[in-house]
Write an enzyme that holds these catalytic residues in place. Structure first.
Site, short mmCIF file in Angstrom:
data_model
loop_
_atom_site.label_atom_id
_atom_site.label_comp_id
_atom_site.label_asym_id
_atom_site.label_seq_id
_atom_site.Cartn_x
_atom_site.Cartn_y
_atom_site.Cartn_z
N ASN A 10 0.86 -1.19 0.00
CA ASN A 10 0.00 0.00 0.00
C ASN A 10 0.90 1.24 0.00
OD1 ASN A 10 -1.82 2.06 0.55
ND2 ASN A 10 -2.21 1.43 2.67
N TRP A 11 0.96 1.90 -1.15
CA TRP A 11 1.88 3.04 -1.28
C TRP A 11 1.31 4.33 -0.69
CZ3 TRP A 11 3.53 2.03 -7.10
CH2 TRP A 11 4.30 0.85 -7.14
N LYS A 12 0.05 4.30 -0.29
CA LYS A 12 -0.58 5.50 0.30
C LYS A 12 -0.37 6.72 -0.60
CE LYS A 12 -0.06 3.37 4.79
NZ LYS A 12 -0.02 3.53 6.24
N HIS A 100 -9.58 1.37 5.25
CA HIS A 100 -8.27 1.52 5.89
C HIS A 100 -8.41 2.47 7.09
CE1 HIS A 100 -4.15 2.75 6.58
NE2 HIS A 100 -3.77 1.65 5.97
N GLU A 102 -6.75 4.85 8.14
CA GLU A 102 -6.55 6.28 7.83
C GLU A 102 -7.81 6.87 7.22
OE1 GLU A 102 -2.90 5.72 5.62
OE2 GLU A 102 -1.95 5.10 7.50
N GLU A 172 -5.23 -4.71 10.89
CA GLU A 172 -4.17 -3.72 11.07
C GLU A 172 -4.41 -2.94 12.35
OE1 GLU A 172 -2.23 -2.51 7.13
OE2 GLU A 172 -4.06 -1.36 7.26
N GLY A 178 2.74 2.42 10.67
CA GLY A 178 3.68 3.51 10.45
C GLY A 178 4.47 3.89 11.70
N SER A 217 3.58 -1.95 10.28
CA SER A 217 5.04 -2.02 10.39
C SER A 217 5.63 -3.38 10.00
CB SER A 217 5.49 -1.60 11.79
OG SER A 217 5.11 -0.25 12.05
N GLY A 238 2.88 -1.07 4.26
CA GLY A 238 2.91 0.33 3.87
C GLY A 238 4.32 0.78 3.56
#
Ligand code: PGA
Length: 255
Positions: A10-12, A100, A102, A172, A178, A217, A238
């Site tokens: 997941n490159w966000k 997600h 976020e 998650e 992160g 992570s 991520g």
């Protein structure tokens, strides 16, 4: 039941389309056919890079799945700034993240919205990756399993066993995303196993077919111990997926 592993990057909101082309090409140089036989691999770029990455995958016939980070549940209409599941399907997108943490925390996504997204994604023959996970406060209050199963049942509400089988779940824990603070394999497996039990209570045998990923992570140093757990079928990665070397090492976790 043998479930094929799945490692998703997941490159966000990182990497523009030119950089994305480079990352996917470099990744492909580091992986060989034996790797793809063992695990499914997918990258999840920002919307602006989807077309470019799709073109590379198609031109080089790479066995790499393409994912999107979000979608709207409606087919089309006056939803400025949104992208529909149908538009993603037309771009040969295979996976779409839904819910997600976020999106939930920063953009106010509710279980009901996530549920509508999951259904829209499935209606276009793509695979939803339904993300669930507790915050640190919720974990410390002993609410982890209640929060996670609540998000799970909310996200899958109204779906039959076939639809659930076609969905990927990603556990998650928000406190591990992160932060460099991974859940221990034991803690991760405890929640992932509880997710499978909850799926089984509601949808029976379908639970054994559903792939459940861990995210938070994940890196080349911790993926093998996570994958050794019976119920953990893969990783949603991520930060470490932005670097082709580290992502390739995660994909080849058994080496
Ligand atoms: P991280 O992100 O690997 O950087 O913790 C995981 C995710 O948010 O999917």
């Amino acid at each position: 039941m043998v479930r094929k592993g799945l490692i998703v990057g997941n490159w966000k909101m990182n990497i523009n389309h030119l950089e994305a082309i480079q990352v996917v090409q470099k990744l492909s140089y580091r992986l060989d056919l034996g790797d793809y036989e063992r695990v499914d691999v997918a990258v999840v770029p920002a919307f602006t890079a989807l077309r470019s990455v799709q073109t590379v995958i198609e031109a080089d016939r790479l066995p790499i799945g393409l994912g999107a980070q979000n979608c709207h549940w409606e087919e089309s209409g006056a939803f400025t700034g949104e992208v529909s599941a149908g538009m993603l399907a037309k771009l040969s997108v295979n996976y779409v993240l839904a819910g997600h943490s976020e999106r939930r925390a920063l953009f106010g996504e509710t279980d009901d919205m996530v549920n509508r997204k999951v259904k829209a994604i499935l209606s276009h023959q793509m695979t939803p990756i339904l993300c669930v996970g507790e915050t640190l406060d919720q974990r410390e209050a002993g609410e982890t399993l209640a929060v996670v199963t609540g998000q799970l049942m909310g996200g899958l509400s109204g779906m039959d066993a076939d639809a659930v089988t076609s969905t990927v779940i990603a556990y998650e824990p928000v406190w591990a995303i992160g932060t460099g603070q991974t859940a221990t394999p034991e803690d991760a497996a405890e929640v992932v196993s509880a997710i499978r039990v909850a799926l089984g209570e509601r949808w029976g045998d379908a639970a054994e077919h559903v792939r459940i990923l861990y995210g938070g992570s994940v890196n080349a140093g911790n993926i093998a111990a996570l994958m050794a757990k019976r119920d953990i079928d893969g990783g949603l990665v991520g930060g470490a997926s932005l670097d082709p070397d580290s992502f390739a090492s995660i994909v080849r976790y058994w080496i």
